[in-house]
Design a protein around this motif. Structure first.
Motif, PDB file in Angstrom:
ATOM      1  N   ALA A  94       0.833  -1.207   0.000  1.00  0.00           N
ATOM      2  CA  ALA A  94       0.000   0.000   0.000  1.00  0.00           C
ATOM      3  C   ALA A  94       0.867   1.256   0.000  1.00  0.00           C
ATOM      4  O   ALA A  94       0.570   2.235  -0.691  1.00  0.00           O
ATOM      5  CB  ALA A  94      -0.932   0.002   1.209  1.00  0.00           C
ATOM      6  N   HIS A  95       1.968   1.221   0.809  1.00  0.00           N
ATOM      7  CA  HIS A  95       2.892   2.361   0.796  1.00  0.00           C
ATOM      8  C   HIS A  95       3.503   2.551  -0.588  1.00  0.00           C
ATOM      9  O   HIS A  95       3.689   3.682  -1.063  1.00  0.00           O
ATOM     10  CB  HIS A  95       4.001   2.151   1.830  1.00  0.00           C
ATOM     11  N   ASP A  96       3.818   1.443  -1.258  1.00  0.00           N
ATOM     12  CA  ASP A  96       4.391   1.514  -2.615  1.00  0.00           C
ATOM     13  C   ASP A  96       3.402   2.153  -3.586  1.00  0.00           C
ATOM     14  O   ASP A  96       3.762   2.988  -4.429  1.00  0.00           O
ATOM     15  CB  ASP A  96       4.762   0.101  -3.070  1.00  0.00           C
ATOM     16  N   ILE A  97       2.132   1.764  -3.473  1.00  0.00           N
ATOM     17  CA  ILE A  97       1.089   2.353  -4.350  1.00  0.00           C
ATOM     18  C   ILE A  97       0.986   3.850  -4.093  1.00  0.00           C
ATOM     19  O   ILE A  97       0.910   4.660  -5.023  1.00  0.00           O
ATOM     20  CB  ILE A  97      -0.261   1.663  -4.119  1.00  0.00           C
ATOM     21  N   GLY A  98       0.962   4.240  -2.808  1.00  0.00           N
ATOM     22  CA  GLY A  98       0.862   5.662  -2.484  1.00  0.00           C
ATOM     23  C   GLY A  98       2.054   6.440  -3.035  1.00  0.00           C
ATOM     24  O   GLY A  98       1.902   7.549  -3.562  1.00  0.00           O
ATOM     25  N   THR A  99       3.252   5.878  -2.919  1.00  0.00           N
ATOM     26  CA  THR A  99       4.446   6.559  -3.435  1.00  0.00           C
ATOM     27  C   THR A  99       4.362   6.753  -4.937  1.00  0.00           C
ATOM     28  O   THR A  99       4.647   7.838  -5.468  1.00  0.00           O
ATOM     29  CB  THR A  99       5.701   5.737  -3.078  1.00  0.00           C
ATOM     30  N   ARG A 100       3.952   5.686  -5.634  1.00  0.00           N
ATOM     31  CA  ARG A 100       3.887   5.777  -7.111  1.00  0.00           C
ATOM     32  C   ARG A 100       2.792   6.737  -7.548  1.00  0.00           C
ATOM     33  O   ARG A 100       2.922   7.446  -8.556  1.00  0.00           O
ATOM     34  CB  ARG A 100       3.669   4.397  -7.706  1.00  0.00           C
TER      35      ARG A 100
END
Length: 543
Positions: free
Chosen positions: A88-94
């Protein structure tokens, strides 16, 4: 008691499993919401770069915070699962990287223009960031789907266990059984609601994709139109091209392109296109159009003002719409672009913006073409007499001489000179001399044919080329011109000046020369002979 307690315990476990299933559906829906908001922000940013419409930028600014909110909400949903939290953090970053890239494109357009922003998009950075976001979402979605499968299996197993206990426990109160069934029904309804929200999110994504594709196609068409418009050589080509492009953008609509007359009191149709829903006048005063009155776009449909322009015919259908775009450049009204159709055939805001963009491009092209024509006329005409200048004479005498030589036809050249012009200037002033030369130019225009070329050769000298005229015809015409100028009176400063006379030298091809230089020299020599023999006469070349 034991059966009842076991049943209650099984029900609790089943309810817990159902909550996890619900949680999984909510996570999947939240993933879709994140992507939908990114898509919406991307679409509004692209629309703003295409149209420079502040409304699209405002929509983008509204969509950007929602992307961050959806991403943060997704992280909060999976806080109990470290692996999913990382995804989820990766999605938010992207997602934030994609927003930052969109914002940089908008700022690039604002500082360096649309072409710089378009060039930046060709690098493919946006597509790469979006693909990375989609891959991250897909990974999280797959992991959540696996959890969903496991939780459903666990839920199904517990449901079977509870049902077994209920079947075995025949003494279980009917009321407790009813309560259990009610709970199951409520949980199923909640699951179906989550599924419905997920489907709606997918539909919204498809709608955004369709709009994005349509805007991209409009952008392609407008880009091609701009390039072709710059290559148009005349107003007819520009109008025909505009009609084809509007017809391509709005295939079920139609209208007219109008051009303002030089008098600025009438606009007349310069071209039609498509199948308009309502007829429009071929010729009308500017007062008949609200767009020309106000100097801005005027639109009528169910969502806009109902004031119809006077040049538009009566309404035949309740869902008709009209769009009038004034064509103006450098503070001058040049014409009008009128389009009409029916609501069932389209005409949303994006299409209306595209037509307005076409109007802006066409206005600039019309102004450039008018300026080009004005410069061309200035380069070929003498400003005082409105006759052709010496440059035009030299270019066309050679061409006409070649044509007559190929066809075996004669060609005659006259050289005219106003007698005692210096004395006339000295006695009456240079302004009177200019008035005299202008009147001589008017006489030459009146007494020459359409195929003749009358030029001001320089000073008080004039030259006339008479294609296909032999020496006899040319001499007769020269006498007519000499007599007409001899009876000419010039009114200047409330004084009648004149009369004046002219001397004329005549030379004919092929008798007096076979090249432009020799013909002009022969006619000039005959002119000086006429002056030497007393002026006010016609003399034929002796060469």
């Amino acid at each position: 008691m034991g059966v009842g307690a076991a049943a209650i315990w099984g029900l609790v476990q089943f309810s817990r499993s159902e909550r996890w299933v619900e949680h999984t559906y909510e996570v999947l829906a939240q993933i879709e919401r994140v992507e939908a908001e990114v898509r919406r922000a991307e679409s509004e940013a692209r629309a703003y770069r295409l149209t420079s419409d502040p409304a699209h930028y405002a929509q983008y600014l509204a969509a950007a915070p929602l992307v961050r909110q959806r991403a943060d909400a997704l992280v909060a949903l999976v806080a109990d699962n470290p692996a999913q939290t990382s995804r989820a953090h990766d999605i938010g970053t992207r997602a934030r990287l994609r927003l930052r890239e969109l914002e940089s494109l908008i700022q690039l357009q604002r500082t360096h223009g649309a072409e710089a922003a378009i060039a930046a998009t060709r690098s493919g950075e946006g597509a790469r960031l979006m693909q990375a976001l989609i891959e991250a979402e897909s990974a999280m979605r797959d992991a959540e789907s696996e959890l969903l499968r496991e939780r459903k299996q666990a839920s199904d197993a517990r449901a079977r266990w509870v049902i077994g206990i209920v079947v075995v426990g025949t003494l279980l109160p009917i009321a407790l059984l009813g309560l259990l069934m009610a709970g199951l029904s409520r949980e199923n309804r909640r699951v179906r609601e989550l599924e419905r929200e997920a489907r709606e999110a997918m539909i919204e994504l498809e709608r955004i994709a369709v709009r994005r594709d349509r805007l991209s196609e409009q952008r392609r068409i407008l880009g091609t139109y701009t390039g072709l418009l710059q290559s148009c050589q005349n107003l007819g080509e520009a109008m025909a091209l505009t009609g084809r492009v509007v017809d391509e953008l709005l295939p079920d609509a139609g209208g007219r392109c109008y051009v303002m007359r030089a008098s600025q009191n009438l606009v007349e149709s310069a071209g039609t296109f498509g199948s308009p829903a309502t007829p429009s006048e071929d010729l009308m005063p500017p007062e008949h159009c609200w767009a020309l009155r106000r100097g801005q776009v005027h639109r009528t449909d169910t969502g806009h003002t109902g004031l119809r322009c006077a040049h538009v015919g009566p309404t035949a259908h309740s869902d008709e719409w009209t769009l009038c775009v004034p064509l103006a450049a450098h503070g001058t009204t040049l014409g009008l672009l009128h389009v009409s159709g029916r609501a069932s055939t389209g005409s949303d805001e994006a299409q209306a913006d595209a037509v307005e963009s076409i109007g802006e491009q066409l206005s600039q092209t019309m102004a450039n073409l008018q300026l080009r024509e004005s410069l061309r006329v200035q380069s070929l005409r003498d400003p005082l007499t409105q006759l052709y200048n010496r440059r035009y004479l030299e270019e066309n005498l050679f061409r006409e001489l070649q044509r007559c030589e190929r066809r075996g036809l004669p060609l005659t050249v006259m050289m005219l000179d106003v007698d005692h012009f210096k004395r006339f200037n000295d006695e009456n002033g240079h302004a009177a001399g200019d008035a005299l030369l202008a009147r001589v130019g008017e006489v030459l225009v009146d007494l020459t044919r359409g195929e003749d070329i009358a030029c001001r050769y320089g000073g008080e000298e004039f030259t006339i080329i008479l294609p296909e005229a032999n020496l006899e015809v040319a001499t007769r015409r020269a006498e007519e011109i000499r007599a007409a100028i001899g009876s000419l009176s010039v009114i200047h400063m409330r004084r009648v000046l004149g009369p004046v006379t002219v001397s004329i030298g005549v030379a004919c091809f092929p008798e007096h020369g076979g090249s432009p230089e020799r013909l002009l020299a022969a006619a000039d020599s005959a002119l000086y002979r006429a002056k030497g023999h007393g002026r006010n006469r016609v003399v034929i070349s002796a060469a």
